[in-house]
Design a protein around this motif. Structure first.
Motif, PDB file in Angstrom:
ATOM      1  N   THR A 244       0.808  -1.225   0.000  1.00  0.00           N
ATOM      2  CA  THR A 244       0.000   0.000   0.000  1.00  0.00           C
ATOM      3  C   THR A 244       0.837   1.269   0.000  1.00  0.00           C
ATOM      4  OG1 THR A 244      -0.166  -0.177   2.407  1.00  0.00           O
ATOM      5  CG2 THR A 244      -1.968  -1.116   1.107  1.00  0.00           C
ATOM      6  N   GLU A 245       2.137   1.135   0.258  1.00  0.00           N
ATOM      7  CA  GLU A 245       3.033   2.293   0.209  1.00  0.00           C
ATOM      8  C   GLU A 245       3.722   2.410  -1.149  1.00  0.00           C
ATOM      9  OE1 GLU A 245       3.223   4.452   2.665  1.00  0.00           O
ATOM     10  OE2 GLU A 245       1.743   3.263   3.775  1.00  0.00           O
ATOM     11  N   GLY A 246       3.431   1.467  -2.044  1.00  0.00           N
ATOM     12  CA  GLY A 246       4.036   1.505  -3.366  1.00  0.00           C
ATOM     13  C   GLY A 246       5.329   0.739  -3.494  1.00  0.00           C
ATOM     14  N   ASN A 247       5.743   0.062  -2.450  1.00  0.00           N
ATOM     15  CA  ASN A 247       6.972  -0.724  -2.507  1.00  0.00           C
ATOM     16  C   ASN A 247       6.759  -1.989  -3.341  1.00  0.00           C
ATOM     17  OD1 ASN A 247       8.460   0.979  -0.612  1.00  0.00           O
ATOM     18  ND2 ASN A 247       7.091   0.128   0.956  1.00  0.00           N
ATOM     19  N   VAL A 248       7.677  -2.254  -4.252  1.00  0.00           N
ATOM     20  CA  VAL A 248       7.550  -3.410  -5.132  1.00  0.00           C
ATOM     21  C   VAL A 248       7.930  -4.676  -4.370  1.00  0.00           C
ATOM     22  CG1 VAL A 248       8.348  -4.510  -7.248  1.00  0.00           C
ATOM     23  CG2 VAL A 248       8.008  -2.024  -7.185  1.00  0.00           C
ATOM     24  N   VAL A 288      -2.176  -4.471  -5.869  1.00  0.00           N
ATOM     25  CA  VAL A 288      -1.856  -3.914  -4.556  1.00  0.00           C
ATOM     26  C   VAL A 288      -2.252  -4.918  -3.479  1.00  0.00           C
ATOM     27  CG1 VAL A 288      -2.162  -1.969  -2.977  1.00  0.00           C
ATOM     28  CG2 VAL A 288      -2.284  -1.603  -5.460  1.00  0.00           C
ATOM     29  N   VAL A 289      -1.325  -5.215  -2.585  1.00  0.00           N
ATOM     30  CA  VAL A 289      -1.585  -6.173  -1.515  1.00  0.00           C
ATOM     31  C   VAL A 289      -1.459  -5.491  -0.162  1.00  0.00           C
ATOM     32  CG1 VAL A 289      -0.828  -8.161  -2.879  1.00  0.00           C
ATOM     33  CG2 VAL A 289       0.838  -6.916  -1.494  1.00  0.00           C
ATOM     34  N   GLY A 290      -2.149  -6.061   0.827  1.00  0.00           N
ATOM     35  CA  GLY A 290      -2.110  -5.503   2.172  1.00  0.00           C
ATOM     36  C   GLY A 290      -2.625  -6.513   3.177  1.00  0.00           C
ATOM     37  N   PRO A 291      -2.693  -6.145   4.451  1.00  0.00           N
ATOM     38  CA  PRO A 291      -3.185  -7.061   5.488  1.00  0.00           C
ATOM     39  C   PRO A 291      -4.684  -7.318   5.333  1.00  0.00           C
ATOM     40  CG  PRO A 291      -2.843  -4.869   6.388  1.00  0.00           C
ATOM     41  CD  PRO A 291      -2.275  -4.838   5.000  1.00  0.00           C
ATOM     42  N   LYS A 292      -5.131  -8.400   5.924  1.00  0.00           N
ATOM     43  CA  LYS A 292      -6.531  -8.800   5.818  1.00  0.00           C
ATOM     44  C   LYS A 292      -7.476  -7.716   6.320  1.00  0.00           C
ATOM     45  CE  LYS A 292      -9.586 -12.695   6.852  1.00  0.00           C
ATOM     46  NZ  LYS A 292      -9.713 -14.002   7.571  1.00  0.00           N
TER      47      LYS A 292
END
Length: 380
Positions: A244-248, A288-292
């Motif tokens: 979500t911060e744009g880090n690959v 884009v990936v993130g926590p549940k």
């Protein structure tokens, strides 16, 4: 005093003999619609079977040489021959591609998760096929869907099927009041699918033991991505998987391979905490990936609303309803706040995970089995 000579209503709701009531049955070739046709013919109705040829598995949409559509058409024709009523096959491949398949591919390209079965009912079966039934001078059109049509104080109402495990209301929310007045669903009251198969055996139908279709009809092996690549080659453009911060965090071979809420198959192992797909950005070609926790949603923007309530949608500032945001999930308590006749915001009383643009949001009466319509989830 003169006696009322009005004849009683038949099982389809008409004040005349079944033999004088023409009904077009939409026959897919499966056991459900076959039973509807056989049952109505057995009851003495003037039955006409119609099957739509919607796609060709020998073309670019599926494995070479497969022809499930052809088998289904033959099964429908065989039932008509066995029961002794006319049967017609209509070529709707071009209409189906334009109205359903192309939008399916474009929706995936846009990062949404479409439900093509709803569009097929809305734009083909309950539109063009229904008009064909009227051209054949039918009094009504019957289908094998598991849903109920009940007549209330203000006219026909749409209700969930008696068998909750077979209920197809999620896929039929866009049925309009005008269509509902013409449609009939003879299987909606049955307690279970076993009862349908028993009826098929009773009528001696060869399709009595035919397996249910599990996949989208034009994606028989469940490989959505393969179909979309053939229709839209640019859909396989590679890109990055980012947080979500744009880090690959990794790379992918096309956003069409991912859906909101997906956890497995991301190809970014070795991280301390599990990550889920929380957003698809097709313009940037990013997953884009993130926590549940980021999947939890309470407020859902809905548009293209088909409202089936007795009072106009905008007659109240809020409606206490239940909503279903996935076909596999039960209805949840919610508040519906209209913006216009076709747009609203739905607020879930308890947050749901994996709410995705492109899916349907279907409205239910929390106190009964009635369906108040629904709309399409879109990005806020």
């Amino acid at each position: 005093m003169a006696l009322d000579q009005t004849p009683p209503l038949n099982s389809l709701g008409f004040a005349k003999a079944p033999a004088d009531t023409r009904v077009v049955v939409a026959m897919s070739g499966g056991v459900d619609s076959s039973v509807v046709a056989a049952m109505l013919k057995d009851e003495g109705y003037d039955v006409v079977g119609v099957t739509l040829q919607l796609y060709d598995h020998g073309a670019a949409l599926a494995k070479k040489g497969a022809c499930c559509a052809g088998v289904d058409i033959q099964d429908a024709r065989r039932v008509a021959e066995e029961m002794g009523f006319p049967h017609y096959v209509l070529d709707y491949e071009n209409v189906f591609k334009d109205a359903v398949i192309d939008e399916f591919a474009d929706s995936y390209l846009g990062g949404a998760t479409p439900v093509p079965c709803i569009r097929c009912n809305e734009r083909v079966k309950f539109k063009d096929l229904l008009e064909t039934a009227k051209d054949l001078e039918a009094d009504c059109m019957a289908t094998g869907h598991y849903i109920q049509r009940k007549v209330g104080e203000n006219g026909p109402e749409l209700h969930a099927a008696a068998d909750g495990n077979r209920d197809q209301s999620y896929f039929l929310f866009s049925t309009t009041e005008e269509q509902l007045s013409y449609l009939r669903f003879p299987l909606g009251h049955l307690p279970s699918k076993d009862d349908t198969r028993k009826l098929a055996a009773k009528y001696g139908l060869e399709v009595a033991d035919k397996p249910d279709s599990q996949d989208i009809c034009f994606v028989p092996n469940g490989d959505y991505a393969a179909v979309i690549r053939k229709l839209r080659p640019e859909a396989a453009d590679p890109g990055n998987i980012v947080d979500t911060e744009g880090n690959v965090l990794g790379s992918h071979e096309g956003v069409i391979h991912y859906t909101i809420g997906q956890r497995r198959g991301l190809g970014i192992g070795g991280l301390a905490d599990p990550l889920y797909v929380v957003k698809l950005d097709p313009e940037r070609k990013e997953v884009v990936v993130g926590p549940k926790s980021m999947l939890a949603t309470r407020k859902i923007p809905v548009r293209e609303i088909n409202w089936l309530g007795d009072a106009p949608l905008t007659s109240q500032a809020e409606w206490n309803i239940a909503v279903r945001v996935r076909s596999t999930r039960p209805p949840r308590d919610a508040i519906l706040r209209p913006i216009s006749e076709t747009e609203a915001e739905v607020e879930l009383l308890t947050a749901e995970e994996g709410v995705s643009p492109g899916q349907a949001c279907v409205f239910y009466d929390p106190e009964s089995t009635r369906i108040f319509g629904g709309g399409w989830i879109h990005r806020g």
